[in-house]
Design a protein around this motif. Structure first.
Motif, PDB file in Angstrom:
ATOM      1  N   ASN A 240       0.808  -1.217   0.000  1.00 22.21           N
ATOM      2  CA  ASN A 240       0.000   0.000   0.000  1.00 22.21           C
ATOM      3  C   ASN A 240       0.842   1.268   0.000  1.00 22.21           C
ATOM      4  O   ASN A 240       0.308   2.375   0.058  1.00 22.21           O
ATOM      5  N   GLY A 241       2.155   1.137  -0.080  1.00 21.01           N
ATOM      6  CA  GLY A 241       3.056   2.264   0.096  1.00 21.01           C
ATOM      7  C   GLY A 241       3.236   3.142  -1.128  1.00 21.01           C
ATOM      8  O   GLY A 241       2.712   2.871  -2.213  1.00 21.01           O
ATOM      9  N   ASP A 242       4.027   4.176  -0.931  1.00 17.97           N
ATOM     10  CA  ASP A 242       4.361   5.134  -1.978  1.00 17.97           C
ATOM     11  C   ASP A 242       5.164   4.429  -3.084  1.00 17.97           C
ATOM     12  O   ASP A 242       6.121   3.712  -2.798  1.00 17.97           O
ATOM     13  N   GLU A 243       4.752   4.643  -4.329  1.00 18.04           N
ATOM     14  CA  GLU A 243       5.425   3.985  -5.449  1.00 18.04           C
ATOM     15  C   GLU A 243       6.900   4.367  -5.529  1.00 18.04           C
ATOM     16  O   GLU A 243       7.739   3.573  -5.969  1.00 18.04           O
ATOM     17  N   ARG A 244       7.229   5.571  -5.097  1.00 19.34           N
ATOM     18  CA  ARG A 244       8.627   6.005  -5.113  1.00 19.34           C
ATOM     19  C   ARG A 244       9.454   5.172  -4.135  1.00 19.34           C
ATOM     20  O   ARG A 244      10.618   4.843  -4.418  1.00 19.34           O
ATOM     21  N   LEU A 245       8.875   4.825  -2.998  1.00 14.75           N
ATOM     22  CA  LEU A 245       9.598   4.014  -2.017  1.00 14.75           C
ATOM     23  C   LEU A 245       9.761   2.580  -2.515  1.00 14.75           C
ATOM     24  O   LEU A 245      10.792   1.943  -2.265  1.00 14.75           O
ATOM     25  N   LYS A 246       8.768   2.085  -3.223  1.00  8.47           N
ATOM     26  CA  LYS A 246       8.856   0.723  -3.760  1.00  8.47           C
ATOM     27  C   LYS A 246      10.042   0.577  -4.716  1.00  8.47           C
ATOM     28  O   LYS A 246      10.633  -0.498  -4.824  1.00  8.47           O
ATOM     29  N   LYS A 247      10.388   1.647  -5.409  1.00  4.29           N
ATOM     30  CA  LYS A 247      11.523   1.607  -6.332  1.00  4.29           C
ATOM     31  C   LYS A 247      12.852   1.577  -5.581  1.00  4.29           C
ATOM     32  O   LYS A 247      13.875   1.155  -6.132  1.00  4.29           O
ATOM     33  N   ILE A 248      12.840   2.033  -4.326  1.00  4.85           N
ATOM     34  CA  ILE A 248      14.063   2.067  -3.516  1.00  4.85           C
ATOM     35  C   ILE A 248      14.253   0.762  -2.747  1.00  4.85           C
ATOM     36  O   ILE A 248      15.369   0.253  -2.624  1.00  4.85           O
ATOM     37  N   ALA A 249      13.141   0.231  -2.224  1.00  6.25           N
ATOM     38  CA  ALA A 249      13.209  -0.991  -1.416  1.00  6.25           C
ATOM     39  C   ALA A 249      13.551  -2.206  -2.268  1.00  6.25           C
ATOM     40  O   ALA A 249      13.253  -2.258  -3.462  1.00  6.25           O
ATOM     41  N   LYS A 250      14.179  -3.189  -1.631  1.00  5.61           N
ATOM     42  CA  LYS A 250      14.549  -4.416  -2.345  1.00  5.61           C
ATOM     43  C   LYS A 250      13.347  -5.335  -2.550  1.00  5.61           C
ATOM     44  O   LYS A 250      13.278  -6.074  -3.536  1.00  5.61           O
ATOM     45  N   TYR A 251      12.405  -5.312  -1.604  1.00 11.09           N
ATOM     46  CA  TYR A 251      11.280  -6.243  -1.652  1.00 11.09           C
ATOM     47  C   TYR A 251       9.978  -5.515  -1.336  1.00 11.09           C
ATOM     48  O   TYR A 251       9.977  -4.379  -0.859  1.00 11.09           O
ATOM     49  N   GLU A 252       8.865  -6.210  -1.598  1.00  8.59           N
ATOM     50  CA  GLU A 252       7.539  -5.676  -1.270  1.00  8.59           C
ATOM     51  C   GLU A 252       6.871  -6.601  -0.259  1.00  8.59           C
ATOM     52  O   GLU A 252       6.893  -7.826  -0.415  1.00  8.59           O
ATOM     53  N   ALA A 253       6.283  -6.022   0.772  1.00  4.04           N
ATOM     54  CA  ALA A 253       5.561  -6.776   1.792  1.00  4.04           C
ATOM     55  C   ALA A 253       4.062  -6.644   1.556  1.00  4.04           C
ATOM     56  O   ALA A 253       3.610  -5.678   0.940  1.00  4.04           O
ATOM     57  N   PRO A 254       3.268  -7.605   2.029  1.00  2.00           N
ATOM     58  CA  PRO A 254       1.811  -7.437   1.959  1.00  2.00           C
ATOM     59  C   PRO A 254       1.383  -6.138   2.644  1.00  2.00           C
ATOM     60  O   PRO A 254       2.146  -5.552   3.415  1.00  2.00           O
ATOM     61  N   SER A 255       0.185  -5.694   2.396  1.00  5.86           N
ATOM     62  CA  SER A 255      -0.263  -4.393   2.883  1.00  5.86           C
ATOM     63  C   SER A 255      -0.360  -4.346   4.407  1.00  5.86           C
ATOM     64  O   SER A 255      -0.399  -5.376   5.085  1.00  5.86           O
ATOM     65  N   ASN A 256      -0.423  -3.127   4.914  1.00  3.72           N
ATOM     66  CA  ASN A 256      -0.566  -2.947   6.361  1.00  3.72           C
ATOM     67  C   ASN A 256      -1.872  -3.551   6.875  1.00  3.72           C
ATOM     68  O   ASN A 256      -1.933  -4.039   8.014  1.00  3.72           O
ATOM     69  N   ASN A 257      -2.935  -3.549   6.064  1.00  4.03           N
ATOM     70  CA  ASN A 257      -4.209  -4.124   6.505  1.00  4.03           C
ATOM     71  C   ASN A 257      -4.189  -5.653   6.526  1.00  4.03           C
ATOM     72  O   ASN A 257      -5.114  -6.278   7.057  1.00  4.03           O
ATOM     73  N   GLU A 258      -3.142  -6.238   5.953  1.00  8.67           N
ATOM     74  CA  GLU A 258      -2.940  -7.696   6.016  1.00  8.67           C
ATOM     75  C   GLU A 258      -1.881  -8.056   7.058  1.00  8.67           C
ATOM     76  O   GLU A 258      -1.418  -9.192   7.083  1.00  8.67           O
ATOM     77  N   MET A 259      -1.500  -7.085   7.898  1.00 10.70           N
ATOM     78  CA  MET A 259      -0.414  -7.292   8.860  1.00 10.70           C
ATOM     79  C   MET A 259       0.833  -7.787   8.133  1.00 10.70           C
ATOM     80  O   MET A 259       1.468  -8.785   8.497  1.00 10.70           O
ATOM     81  N   GLY A 260       1.188  -7.066   7.062  1.00  8.51           N
ATOM     82  CA  GLY A 260       2.276  -7.493   6.187  1.00  8.51           C
ATOM     83  C   GLY A 260       3.612  -7.641   6.884  1.00  8.51           C
ATOM     84  O   GLY A 260       4.381  -8.566   6.573  1.00  8.51           O
ATOM     85  N   VAL A 261       3.921  -6.758   7.834  1.00  6.01           N
ATOM     86  CA  VAL A 261       5.195  -6.865   8.561  1.00  6.01           C
ATOM     87  C   VAL A 261       5.240  -8.181   9.329  1.00  6.01           C
ATOM     88  O   VAL A 261       6.252  -8.915   9.280  1.00  6.01           O
TER      89      VAL A 261
END
Length: 270
Positions: A240-261
């Motif tokens: 659910n994060g900012d697309e700009r941050l997704k380009k910086i991060a190595k991986y993508e986690a499930p959304s915060n509403n799915e308790m992705g962390v």
């Protein structure tokens, strides 16, 4: 026991660790935290929220986690402040004056070590939102009357990033004690002393714990998480994060509403 590829975990709060209802699964977190501590992994909450709010959010875990609060201004270990970066009183008052004079449409919360302050005349909607994030907030007639005994860690403004950039540039042109503006979510901007951010706060903790950046796993959703995401050897942007941050991060986690962390950490601990 699974050998983990990290020795410290850093998580943002809003849009990352908590869902949109500002909740997290405490029983699930308890199990994860217990397993992490058995492997001597440090859990660091790195948030734009003030310390008073985070202490309420994690009331049952205060002796087992660490905080980078106020976007890097306040660091605590075992519920004790170990580092702080604050405005000088003179600069804090000058900054408030500067904003009220040049940007009268902006509402301000001034966050101090003892309490937070808001103008009595601020809109009720703004005050209601700020009361959640600043549970120790008080209303005063003039923000420039903040007691000199308190130390200002940051200002929270309800304005656009474009206006904040203009404010930062103009204030820094005329003052030697420089400021830095960053997003704090909910269309608000945090104004802090220059060079204060989550990444710098985490660097302090890594040195403190003798941990390398490559041994840090970090989770975030917004551009105020940029420095800590760039720092971490394992970095996750929320779905659910900012697309700009997704380009910086190595991986993508499930959304915060799915308790992705929690989902990602459980997989590492499986």
């Amino acid at each position: 026991m699974t050998l983990l590829p990290f020795k410290a975990v850093a998580v943002d709060m809003d849009g990352t660790f908590e869902n949109d209802d500002k909740q997290f699964d405490q029983q699930r977190f308890e199990k994860i935290l217990t397993k992490l501590r058995k492997q001597h992994v440090h859990f660091i909450v790195s948030s734009g929220r003030p310390l008073s709010r985070l202490q309420r959010d994690f009331y049952d875990f205060l002796d087992r986690i660490d905080f980078v609060a106020d976007n890097g201004s306040i660091l605590t270990q075992d519920n004790k402040i170990i580092s702080r970066h604050v405005f000088t009183y003179r600069t804090g008052i000058k900054l408030i004056n500067f904003i009220e004079t040049n940007y009268p449409e902006i509402n301000i919360v001034a966050s101090g070590l003892e309490r937070a302050y808001v103008n009595k005349k601020a809109p009720i909607q703004f005050k209601n939102l700020m009361h959640f994030f600043y549970p120790n907030i008080i209303e005063i007639a003039k923000l420039t009357d903040i007691p000199s005994s308190d130390n200002l860690t940051k200002l929270t403004l309800n304005c656009s990033s474009e206006l904040a950039n203009d404010l930062e540039r103009k204030f820094n042109q005329a003052n030697c004690e420089r400021i830095h503006c960053t997003s704090s979510g909910f269309n608000n901007i945090d104004v802090m002393p220059a060079n204060v951010n989550k990444g710098q706060g985490l660097k302090y903790f890594l040195r403190y714990f003798n941990i390398k950046p490559a041994e840090l796993i970090a989770f975030g959703d917004g551009m105020n998480d940029k420095e800590m995401i760039e720092l971490a050897g394992l970095s996750y942007a929320m779905r659910n994060g900012d697309e700009r941050l997704k380009k910086i991060a190595k991986y993508e986690a499930p959304s915060n509403n799915e308790m992705g962390v929690l989902q990602v950490l459980e997989k590492y601990l499986a």
